[in-house]
Design a protein around this motif. Structure first.
Motif, PDB file in Angstrom:
ATOM      1  N   LEU A   1      13.787  -4.509  90.545  1.00 53.07           N
ATOM      2  CA  LEU A   1      13.831  -2.949  91.088  1.00 53.07           C
ATOM      3  C   LEU A   1      13.327  -3.393  92.530  1.00 53.07           C
ATOM      4  O   LEU A   1      13.783  -2.650  93.466  1.00 53.07           O
ATOM      5  CB  LEU A   1      12.722  -1.578  90.239  1.00 53.07           C
ATOM      6  N   ASP A   2      12.292  -4.440  93.384  1.00 52.30           N
ATOM      7  CA  ASP A   2      11.575  -3.918  94.195  1.00 52.30           C
ATOM      8  C   ASP A   2      13.285  -4.810  95.168  1.00 52.30           C
ATOM      9  O   ASP A   2      13.565  -4.591  96.407  1.00 52.30           O
ATOM     10  CB  ASP A   2      10.753  -4.577  94.431  1.00 52.30           C
TER      11      ASP A   2
ATOM     12  N   LEU B   1      22.664   1.094  94.028  1.00 48.78           N
ATOM     13  CA  LEU B   1      20.747   1.131  93.562  1.00 48.78           C
ATOM     14  C   LEU B   1      20.819   2.443  92.385  1.00 48.78           C
ATOM     15  O   LEU B   1      19.408   1.781  92.086  1.00 48.78           O
ATOM     16  CB  LEU B   1      19.830   1.471  95.237  1.00 48.78           C
ATOM     17  N   VAL B   2      21.379   3.741  92.472  1.00 48.69           N
ATOM     18  CA  VAL B   2      20.407   4.762  91.801  1.00 48.69           C
ATOM     19  C   VAL B   2      21.035   4.424  90.477  1.00 48.69           C
ATOM     20  O   VAL B   2      20.783   4.339  89.435  1.00 48.69           O
ATOM     21  CB  VAL B   2      21.795   5.971  92.483  1.00 48.69           C
ATOM     22  N   ARG B   3      22.253   3.571  90.123  1.00 50.73           N
ATOM     23  CA  ARG B   3      23.389   2.978  89.144  1.00 50.73           C
ATOM     24  C   ARG B   3      22.166   2.165  88.123  1.00 50.73           C
ATOM     25  O   ARG B   3      22.113   2.293  87.578  1.00 50.73           O
ATOM     26  CB  ARG B   3      25.015   2.779  88.539  1.00 50.73           C
ATOM     27  N   PHE B   4      21.761   1.259  89.351  1.00 45.57           N
ATOM     28  CA  PHE B   4      20.609   0.017  88.747  1.00 45.57           C
ATOM     29  C   PHE B   4      19.159   0.844  88.412  1.00 45.57           C
ATOM     30  O   PHE B   4      18.898  -0.053  86.758  1.00 45.57           O
ATOM     31  CB  PHE B   4      20.399  -0.735  89.905  1.00 45.57           C
ATOM     32  N   ALA B   5      19.039   1.654  88.955  1.00 44.60           N
ATOM     33  CA  ALA B   5      17.278   2.836  88.482  1.00 44.60           C
ATOM     34  C   ALA B   5      17.756   3.477  87.537  1.00 44.60           C
ATOM     35  O   ALA B   5      16.543   3.644  86.835  1.00 44.60           O
ATOM     36  CB  ALA B   5      16.592   2.792  89.756  1.00 44.60           C
ATOM     37  N   LEU B   6      18.436   3.756  87.319  1.00 40.05           N
ATOM     38  CA  LEU B   6      18.667   4.828  85.726  1.00 40.05           C
ATOM     39  C   LEU B   6      17.426   4.541  84.589  1.00 40.05           C
ATOM     40  O   LEU B   6      17.751   5.258  84.572  1.00 40.05           O
ATOM     41  CB  LEU B   6      20.150   5.150  85.448  1.00 40.05           C
ATOM     42  N   PRO B   7      17.581   3.346  84.577  1.00 39.57           N
ATOM     43  CA  PRO B   7      16.854   2.989  82.961  1.00 39.57           C
ATOM     44  C   PRO B   7      15.898   2.872  83.173  1.00 39.57           C
ATOM     45  O   PRO B   7      14.382   3.481  82.656  1.00 39.57           O
ATOM     46  CB  PRO B   7      17.285   1.328  82.511  1.00 39.57           C
ATOM     47  N   PHE B   8      14.950   2.988  84.841  1.00 38.68           N
ATOM     48  CA  PHE B   8      13.763   3.069  84.999  1.00 38.68           C
ATOM     49  C   PHE B   8      13.525   4.447  84.665  1.00 38.68           C
ATOM     50  O   PHE B   8      12.293   4.586  84.625  1.00 38.68           O
ATOM     51  CB  PHE B   8      13.688   2.391  86.494  1.00 38.68           C
ATOM     52  N   ALA B   9      14.900   5.358  85.421  1.00 38.43           N
ATOM     53  CA  ALA B   9      14.574   6.632  85.789  1.00 38.43           C
ATOM     54  C   ALA B   9      13.905   7.233  83.761  1.00 38.43           C
ATOM     55  O   ALA B   9      13.313   8.473  83.748  1.00 38.43           O
ATOM     56  CB  ALA B   9      15.029   7.513  86.235  1.00 38.43           C
ATOM     57  N   GLY B  10      15.125   6.926  83.143  1.00 41.80           N
ATOM     58  CA  GLY B  10      15.293   7.313  81.693  1.00 41.80           C
ATOM     59  C   GLY B  10      13.677   6.751  81.031  1.00 41.80           C
ATOM     60  O   GLY B  10      13.556   7.441  80.252  1.00 41.80           O
TER      61      GLY B  10
ATOM     62  N   PRO C   1      24.849  -7.338  86.163  1.00 39.61           N
ATOM     63  CA  PRO C   1      24.623  -5.573  85.338  1.00 39.61           C
ATOM     64  C   PRO C   1      22.882  -5.220  85.304  1.00 39.61           C
ATOM     65  O   PRO C   1      22.265  -6.606  85.165  1.00 39.61           O
ATOM     66  CB  PRO C   1      25.188  -5.916  83.882  1.00 39.61           C
ATOM     67  N   PRO C   2      22.495  -4.477  85.322  1.00 38.13           N
ATOM     68  CA  PRO C   2      20.851  -3.936  85.230  1.00 38.13           C
ATOM     69  C   PRO C   2      20.782  -4.793  83.813  1.00 38.13           C
ATOM     70  O   PRO C   2      18.895  -5.380  83.526  1.00 38.13           O
ATOM     71  CB  PRO C   2      21.257  -1.932  85.416  1.00 38.13           C
ATOM     72  N   SER C   3      21.068  -4.455  82.835  1.00 35.58           N
ATOM     73  CA  SER C   3      20.910  -5.264  81.445  1.00 35.58           C
ATOM     74  C   SER C   3      20.531  -6.505  81.574  1.00 35.58           C
ATOM     75  O   SER C   3      19.429  -7.142  80.653  1.00 35.58           O
ATOM     76  CB  SER C   3      22.364  -5.451  80.238  1.00 35.58           C
TER      77      SER C   3
END
Length: 379
Positions: free
Chosen positions: A20-21, A46-55, A11-13
């Protein structure tokens, strides 16, 4: 079966934004051999994984008048665009995604958060003026003038002034904001507005002067109808005349007012002609050897009812061979006129004088029928 292991994406956490790269490169490799219709699952991962970065990028712009939830939605839209346009050969996905997301957020502030509509060219110029103002203030140790801003941006001074004025439209003050202090006044109370009734001032003054040229009765009826908001029936009861009489008086007075408004010199108020009479009844008696004819004209109201009753009783007392009441000229008969006709009929029945009502208008015929006189009515 139990000896086999399955590799899953943590998971991303657990992975953190530093990967991310790497996740973007893995995504590009994963979809390289897949047809477009089968790339959706990898794209969503990939979008779900990068959501914290966008937030995290969205939270940098909170406190600027826009809800954080809206900024996060805009950031996620920028993230989706970055994923769709990503090309590994152009460099780091993190840098590209950051530029795309921040650009989308700034575009949102530029296009969506203005209190009034401002052209896009002018909004871009406002940003340039703000940056030039900051730079010149640092260089000159004072606020720059319009001419200095125009020289720095190589833009006409008129456009600089328009940009400075339009900048106030980004967050306009509410008209309901209190003025200040203990006063209950609001900012909107200090703002003038167009008076739509100003254009009619000349007409109001002209009509006011013309009303004094009308006779007292017509002037009073106009006031009761248009200022007192009374019905024609109420006015008729007040003056003791018929509603039809009131209607004719109103029509005649309004016609004269319209003509007087359009003329350089107001025409005289006419009372003398038979058509433009004061509205009073006209009753005449003609006697021949064969019969007595009572000719009735105008409005038979309270004023004329006594006269009609008296003339019919005098005619019956003369014992004519026939008494004819000619109602061809009677435009209306009110309750008093009906009572006078009934009294004349009763007197004719007692003395044996034949009575005939002739040439009755349709409106009067209905009134006579309601009073029980239809048997003596001729067309």
């Amino acid at each position: 079966m139990f000896g086999q292991t399955t590799t899953t994406t943590p998971p991303p956490s657990d992975r953190g934004l530093e990967d991310l790269d790497a996740a973007a490169l893995a995504y590009a490799a994963r979809i390289a051999g897949l047809p477009p219709e089968r790339r959706g699952e990898a794209r969503e991962d990939l979008v779900r994984f990068a959501l914290p970065f966008a937030g995290r990028l969205a939270r940098r712009y909170r406190g600027r008048g826009e809800p954080l939830e809206d900024l996060e939605q805009v950031a996620r839209l920028g993230l989706v665009n970055a994923v769709d346009r990503y090309d590994p050969e152009r460099g780091s996905f993190t840098a590209y995604a950051a530029i795309t997301i921040v650009g989308e957020i700034k575009r949102h502030f530029r296009d969506r958060t203005w209190g009034v509509h401002v052209p896009r060219r002018l909004r871009d110029l406002i940003l340039e003026v703000g940056q030039a103002t900051s730079a010149l203030t640092s260089e000159l140790s004072r606020a720059p003038s319009v001419a200095e801003l125009a020289a720095r941006l190589e833009t006409p001074e008129e456009e600089i002034l328009a940009a400075l004025e339009s900048a106030a439209g980004y967050s306009p003050a509410s008209l309901n904001a209190p003025v200040g202090g203990e006063s209950s006044a609001e900012f909107g109370d200090l703002v003038g507005e167009s008076d739509n009734a100003l254009e009619s001032v000349d007409d109001r003054v002209t009509v006011s002067g013309l009303l004094h040229r009308l006779p007292w009765r017509e002037r009073r009826i106009l006031a009761m109808r248009f200022y007192g908001n009374q019905t024609q029936a109420e006015i008729a009861a007040r003056f003791g005349i018929s509603q039809m009489h009131v209607s004719r008086l109103l029509s005649r007075a309004l016609t004269w007012l319209r003509q007087a408004m359009l003329a350089d010199t107001p025409p005289p108020w006419c009372n003398g002609t038979a058509e433009a009479d004061t509205g009073r009844n006209r009753i005449a008696v003609k006697r021949t050897a064969e019969r007595t004819v009572v000719e009735v004209g105008g409005e038979i109201d309270r004023d004329g009812a006594d006269q009609l009753r008296r003339m019919m009783l005098e005619a019956v007392a003369g014992q004519p061979r026939e008494l004819v009441v000619d109602l061809d000229g009677a435009g209306g008969v009110d309750a008093g006129g009906i009572a006078a006709l009934v009294a004349g009929r009763d007197a004719a029945l007692r003395t044996g004088v034949p009575l005939r009502l002739t040439r009755v208008q349709p409106a009067v015929r209905r009134s006579l029928a309601a009073a029980g006189l239809p048997a003596t009515v001729d067309a």
